[in-house]
Design a protein around this motif. Structure first.
Motif, PDB file in Angstrom:
ATOM      1  N   LYS A 566       0.853  -1.205   0.000  1.00  0.00           N
ATOM      2  CA  LYS A 566       0.000   0.000   0.000  1.00  0.00           C
ATOM      3  C   LYS A 566       0.885   1.250   0.000  1.00  0.00           C
ATOM      4  CE  LYS A 566      -3.305   2.420   2.996  1.00  0.00           C
ATOM      5  NZ  LYS A 566      -4.064   2.358   4.264  1.00  0.00           N
ATOM      6  N   HIS A 567       1.896   1.260   0.865  1.00  0.00           N
ATOM      7  CA  HIS A 567       2.811   2.413   0.945  1.00  0.00           C
ATOM      8  C   HIS A 567       3.549   2.629  -0.379  1.00  0.00           C
ATOM      9  CE1 HIS A 567       5.923   5.124   2.355  1.00  0.00           C
ATOM     10  NE2 HIS A 567       6.835   4.265   1.924  1.00  0.00           N
ATOM     11  N   ILE A 570       1.156   3.820  -3.339  1.00  0.00           N
ATOM     12  CA  ILE A 570       0.764   5.232  -3.241  1.00  0.00           C
ATOM     13  C   ILE A 570       1.952   6.149  -3.532  1.00  0.00           C
ATOM     14  CG2 ILE A 570      -0.026   7.008  -1.626  1.00  0.00           C
ATOM     15  CD1 ILE A 570      -1.734   4.816  -0.272  1.00  0.00           C
ATOM     16  N   LYS A 571       3.122   5.789  -3.027  1.00  0.00           N
ATOM     17  CA  LYS A 571       4.331   6.574  -3.295  1.00  0.00           C
ATOM     18  C   LYS A 571       4.624   6.615  -4.792  1.00  0.00           C
ATOM     19  CE  LYS A 571       9.275   6.775  -2.173  1.00  0.00           C
ATOM     20  NZ  LYS A 571      10.397   6.090  -1.475  1.00  0.00           N
ATOM     21  N   HIS A 574       2.331   9.048  -6.615  1.00  0.00           N
ATOM     22  CA  HIS A 574       2.780  10.433  -6.425  1.00  0.00           C
ATOM     23  C   HIS A 574       3.959  10.750  -7.345  1.00  0.00           C
ATOM     24  CE1 HIS A 574       0.026  11.381  -3.295  1.00  0.00           C
ATOM     25  NE2 HIS A 574       0.516  10.531  -2.396  1.00  0.00           N
ATOM     26  N   ILE A 622      -6.820   9.490  -2.623  1.00  0.00           N
ATOM     27  CA  ILE A 622      -5.617   8.822  -2.109  1.00  0.00           C
ATOM     28  C   ILE A 622      -5.347   9.215  -0.660  1.00  0.00           C
ATOM     29  CG2 ILE A 622      -3.083   8.894  -2.263  1.00  0.00           C
ATOM     30  CD1 ILE A 622      -4.024   6.904  -4.145  1.00  0.00           C
ATOM     31  N   SER A 623      -5.566  10.487  -0.339  1.00  0.00           N
ATOM     32  CA  SER A 623      -5.306  10.945   1.033  1.00  0.00           C
ATOM     33  C   SER A 623      -6.253  10.272   2.019  1.00  0.00           C
ATOM     34  CB  SER A 623      -5.433  12.465   1.121  1.00  0.00           C
ATOM     35  OG  SER A 623      -6.737  12.864   0.731  1.00  0.00           O
ATOM     36  N   GLU A 626      -4.682   7.014   2.689  1.00  0.00           N
ATOM     37  CA  GLU A 626      -3.451   7.175   3.468  1.00  0.00           C
ATOM     38  C   GLU A 626      -3.759   7.412   4.945  1.00  0.00           C
ATOM     39  OE1 GLU A 626       0.085   9.138   1.027  1.00  0.00           O
ATOM     40  OE2 GLU A 626      -1.779  10.240   0.719  1.00  0.00           O
ATOM     41  N   LYS A 627      -4.835   8.149   5.218  1.00  0.00           N
ATOM     42  CA  LYS A 627      -5.176   8.483   6.606  1.00  0.00           C
ATOM     43  C   LYS A 627      -5.910   7.347   7.311  1.00  0.00           C
ATOM     44  CE  LYS A 627      -5.646  13.390   5.473  1.00  0.00           C
ATOM     45  NZ  LYS A 627      -6.626  14.479   5.277  1.00  0.00           N
ATOM     46  N   ASP A 629      -7.274   3.203   7.456  1.00  0.00           N
ATOM     47  CA  ASP A 629      -7.189   1.819   6.986  1.00  0.00           C
ATOM     48  C   ASP A 629      -8.562   1.360   6.521  1.00  0.00           C
ATOM     49  OD1 ASP A 629      -4.510   1.569   7.500  1.00  0.00           O
ATOM     50  OD2 ASP A 629      -4.807   0.859   9.560  1.00  0.00           O
TER      51      ASP A 629
END
Length: 981
Positions: A566-567, A570-571, A574, A622-623, A626-627, A629
């Motif tokens: 997931k990390h 998303i990275k 970006h 996306i945010s 990210e914030k 789960d």
């Protein structure tokens, strides 16, 4: 031999081979199949096949007896083990391991062995050096012996692969030694090493300017004499020129300048001192000045001087500091310039022209460049040093244009044949007037094949392009005559050789076979042409890699690591928003691999058929993800939504239904990957209707994306779609093999409807400690219903009595749908179970716990397909052909069946209302009331197991709306009998 059929044991006797396994192998190798099998399972074969084997055995035996030696025979001739290993050892065909070859496996080519023995005898009398002696004489490495001597045209008298046992002619080696000593002596007397020269000149480095200014000659030292004084040097200087340079260097500067001035004056005097200076009119007529030459040639002053010097043209007169040259010589030079300029303009292209055609730097660097002659450095070649071959570039541009045309014309391949015709026309592919029949039958074959083509867009596109290439090849082959005028041997050489792609060969073979089938007799004898399909099949069988159970579990754990992927996904998104070139498509890779872990689909089905999804209300950016789960309920919602959209998905190759499946362990990771991919699609404003996007034409996971995704996994790991498909089949087969009594080969054809995947040799041995875990990854938890629940309880406790079950069913409908009809004693009317439940209970009671466990395992693995899609049958084979699966207590529905059941329910409601409002027949009302209650019972079970949201997703209507429609219907209370269903 006067029989028509021979049993296998008699073939064994005739061939004198007693081992039946060998007989079976021989029959299979020669593609001989039984034509009859009697009641005792004895197989019989044609007499012609047996005669063929006997003749082949006799012919092969005579050949091997005449040309090959056994180990004992070779040893008698004096052959050593080393001789035997280099004498073409050959494995004996199983067919001729009889008589003298009985129980023998290897033989040795007699002619090769004789040569070895002759050479060995020769060495005893010949004068020669060993390889070790050569190494000492020439001071070279052992690995360089052969290459060193080969450069000097010296071949070994006796040759060994490693060179250690080779022998070399003494006379040739001595001659080479003398040659080496002579060359060394010459260089020793006339040349100096770089180190010696720099020391003599008292400098650390000898600059290129010094070398050029004082005409020092630097030469590469021959590797042949790199020993003694020259051992550690690569270049040398001419000794005489070095000493001349030192002498000049020590002369005084003034003396040098005076000498130069004196020499210059003398040269001017020599030029001007002529017998007669011509009049001015003759000077202009027969001579031309340097300025006029520059204008004529179009070159700069510096280049004019250089070109004149290169062509050894000197001035005839120098008058008032103006140099005059013979006009005829200059005119000749102009002709040379024009011819050379025309040649270079015709045969070469400049770098600017390459840029105009948008040719990449990488391709340009691979081209062989040619230096531009100074004489033509004008106009387009004015400031250029090199140019590039026009033919190579035009061929590349033509190929690129063709590829672009293929891409443009195959965007829409709905009707493939017109696209094929357009490409053939655009590429100017035409058949010769001498091959009209070839053109007619070939075009007809292509039309029929393309019109029947099924599969995804990429497969159809690939087939069109392949047909265009084959058409071009066929047109070239038939320039002089029809393809049917070639013999089978000629066709084998032309079209069935290693230079022709295997897929092309298969197409040609199919084409010829089609023509033969259309004709009253065979036009082309295909028996004399090797069948490329057989070659492909053998190659396919020999390359069947699978992942081991340990690798499968490790990969399962890796792709299930939500926090990591997931990390990184998303990275990567970006990064892609800032610079698309650096975007690795990590999220698509995660989703692609996750789907492979439970589904044995073709790669293209994953790439193009995973649809866009609706997102949960609390995760729209996306945010948001990210914030927060993802919740378990939202994860289930996403995966069920995907299941609902994929239930009508067809396999891209065989058009069978592709059932989607997700194990409980991967449900949460898959939901996260799906949401991230959907968010990425929205962020990048993509108009594509599928989620996986590797951003290349074939939508393949390329190396950069692959390596990025598996960066934190094992080194050198390579993920393969086909390999994972085989792994799933192998795992399923081993689970079934170890947990049931059924034959895995019987089962494997049902796995994921991937019936075109050859499963032979795909078995995997799962360690016992991993068996239950891997089995759980293959279980489909989408089955439900009263029968499934009863089956489950039978494994845990004794099934309830019939009366209790009826009451439970009654309570279930009332609990799920409410008291819609205000019926207090509904159980009395749900008497469908009176007889049929007794049959089901009787079936369960007469089977042992082990047998029921086996049935349950097969059911969860989807290995008991019913006659209707999305149902499993307890019997495995339907015993009630007249009954629909949704009316049978022995059928277990999957939640995919809910769509069909929901559709039936809506039609049933409408029909129920019409019959109750208008029909006068009691029987009609009884029938429709029973059907309605049966459908309600199935939906009640589904709602209880999966919940309201999942039920609504599959029945394509909101659950509350359905309840409201049912509530408004006339009560079926007085008409229900159920038995009349």
């Amino acid at each position: 031999m006067n029989k028509q059929l021979y049993p296998r044991y008699e073939i064994s006797r005739l061939l004198d081979i007693s081992y039946m396994k060998k007989i079976v192998k021989i029959l299979n190798e020669n593609n001989i199949r039984p034509v009859l099998k009697d009641a005792q399972n004895i197989e019989y074969y044609k007499a012609t096949d047996v005669e063929f084997l006997l003749a082949k055995q006799n012919e092969l035996y005579q050949h091997y007896e005449a040309n090959y030696l056994l180990y004992d025979e070779a040893k008698e001739l004096g052959a050593s083990i080393h001789d035997l290993s280099l004498s073409d050892p050959t494995e004996l065909p199983v067919l001729i391991r009889i008589k003298k070859f009985y129980k023998r496996k290897m033989v040795y080519l007699q002619s090769s062995l004789n040569k070895r023995i002759e050479k060995r005898e020769l060495i005893k009398v010949a004068s020669c050096y060993t390889s070790n002696e050569v190494i000492q004489l020439f001071q070279i490495r052992p690995s360089d012996v052969k290459s060193f001597l080969k450069k000097h045209n010296i071949e070994p008298i006796i040759n060994n692969v490693d060179g250690k046992g080779s022998r070399w002619s003494k006379a040739k080696i001595d001659t080479l030694l003398r040659k080496r000593e002579n060359l060394y002596s010459y260089y020793d007397q006339n040349y100096m090493t770089y180190k010696e020269t720099s020391k003599l000149l008292n400098v650390k480095m000898i600059s290129s300017h010094t070398i050029k200014k004082y005409n020092l000659v630097i030469e590469a030292l021959p590797t042949f004499i790199k020993f003694k004084r020259f051992k550690k040097t690569h270049v040398v200087f001419t000794k005489k020129l070095v000493y001349d340079y030192i002498k000049i260097k020590h002369d005084k500067g003034n003396m040098i300048n005076e000498k130069k001035e004196k020499v210059l004056k003398e040269r001017k005097k020599e030029v001007n001192i002529q017998k007669e200076i011509p009049p001015e009119e003759n000077l202009n007529k027969n001579y031309t000045s340097l300025q006029d030459i520059r204008m004529l040639l179009g070159l700069s002053n510096t280049l004019v001087h250089t070109v004149l010097h290169e062509n050894k043209i000197t001035p005839k007169y120098i008058l008032k500091n103006v140099k005059w040259y013979v006009k005829s010589e200059i005119n000749q030079l102009k002709e040379i310039q024009d011819q050379l300029y025309y040649k270079f303009e015709k045969d070469y292209m400049t770098l600017n022209e390459l840029r105009d055609y948008k040719i990449s730097v990488n391709f340009t660097n691979k081209l062989t460049s040619t230096a531009v002659p100074r004489i033509i450095k004008k106009e387009k070649f004015k400031s250029l040093n090199v140019v590039y071959p026009r033919k190579v570039i035009e061929a590349y541009l033509n190929q690129r244009r063709r590829e672009q045309l293929k891409t443009d014309l195959t965007i829409d391949v709905t009707i493939p044949f017109p696209i094929f015709e357009r490409l053939v026309s655009e590429f100017n592919i035409t058949f010769s007037d001498k091959a009209p029949l070839t053109q007619k039958y070939w075009i007809s074959f292509v039309r029929q094949t393309l019109n029947k083509t099924k599969g995804n867009k990429q497969s159809v596109k690939k087939q069109i392009i392949r047909f265009v290439s084959i058409t071009e090849l066929l047109a070239n082959v038939t320039r002089t005559k029809e393809i049917f005028a070639y013999t089978a041997k000629e066709l084998s050489l032309l079209l069935f050789n290693r230079e022709i792609y295997q897929e092309y060969q298969i197409t040609f073979y199919t084409f010829f076979n089609t023509i033969n089938n259309e004709m009253p007799f065979n036009i082309i004898d295909l028996n004399k042409i090797k069948n490329p399909n057989e070659e492909k099949r053998k190659k396919k069988i020999s390359n069947k890699e699978v992942y081991s159970p340990t690798e499968f579990i490790e990969l399962l754990n890796y792709v299930g690591n939500v926090e990591l992927h997931k990390h990184k996904s998303i990275k990567d998104i970006h990064v892609g928003l800032c610079d698309l070139k650096k975007y690795k498509k990590y999220d698509s890779a995660w989703l692609y691999v996750l789907l492979h872990m439970n589904n044995g689909w073709r790669s293209a089905d994953f790439a193009y058929k995973i649809p866009r999804l609706e997102l949960p209300d609390n995760i729209l950016t996306i945010s948001d993800l990210e914030k927060n789960d993802l919740s378990i309920d939202d994860a289930k919602f996403i995966v069920v939504q995907l299941s609902s959209k994929l239930q009508s998905l067809k396999h891209s190759k065989n058009q069978k239904t592709n059932y989607f499946f997700c194990s409980e362990e991967l449900l949460y990771p898959l939901a996260n990957a799906l949401i991230i991919s959907e968010l990425r699609t929205r962020i990048f404003k993509s108009h594509k209707q599928y989620l996986i996007d590797f951003k290349n034409e074939r939508n393949d996971m390329l190396k950069g994306t692959h390596d990025s995704f598996f960066e934190n996994y094992k080194k050198n790991f390579k993920f393969s779609s086909l390999k994972m498909n085989r792994t799933l089949i192998g795992l399923m087969s081993d689970v079934i093999k170890k947990k049931t009594n059924r034959n895995p080969l019987e089962i494997s054809k049902f796995i994921r409807n991937h019936s075109d995947l050859d499963t032979t040799n795909s078995y995997i041995n799962i360690p016992q400690e991993h068996l239950d875990y891997i089995a759980s990854q293959l279980f489909d938890k989408g089955y439900f219903g009263y029968t499934y629940d009863l089956f489950t309880k039978a494994l845990l406790e004794a099934p309830s009595k019939n009366t209790e079950n009826i009451m439970k069913k009654s309570a279930l409908i009332k609990k799920v749908f409410g008291d819609i009809y205000k019926i207090e004693n509904l159980a009395r009317y749900i008497n469908i179970l009176e007889q049929e439940d007794e049959d089901l209970l009787h079936y369960l009671n007469e089977h042992s716990e082990k047998e029921l466990q086996e049935k349950m395992l097969l059911l969860n693995l989807g290995q008991l397909p019913a006659k209707e899609a999305n149902y499993q049958c307890i019997f495995g084979k339907c015993l009630f052909l007249e009954r629909d699966c949704n009316r049978c207590p022995f059928a277990v529905p999957h939640f995919y069946a809910l769509t069909q059941i929901g559709g039936n329910m809506l039609r049933r409601i409408k029909e129920y209302q019409e019959i109750h409002n208008s029909s006068m027949y009691q029987g009609e009302k009884v029938r429709i009331s029973n059907l309605l209650i049966s459908d309600l019972l199935i939906l009640s079970n589904a709602k209880q197991k999966f919940g309201e949201e999942i039920l609504s997703a599959f029945i394509k209507i909101d659950y509350e709306d359905l309840k409201e429609q049912i509530r408004l219907l006339p009560s079926p209370y007085e008409f229900m009998t159920i038995k009349g269903v």
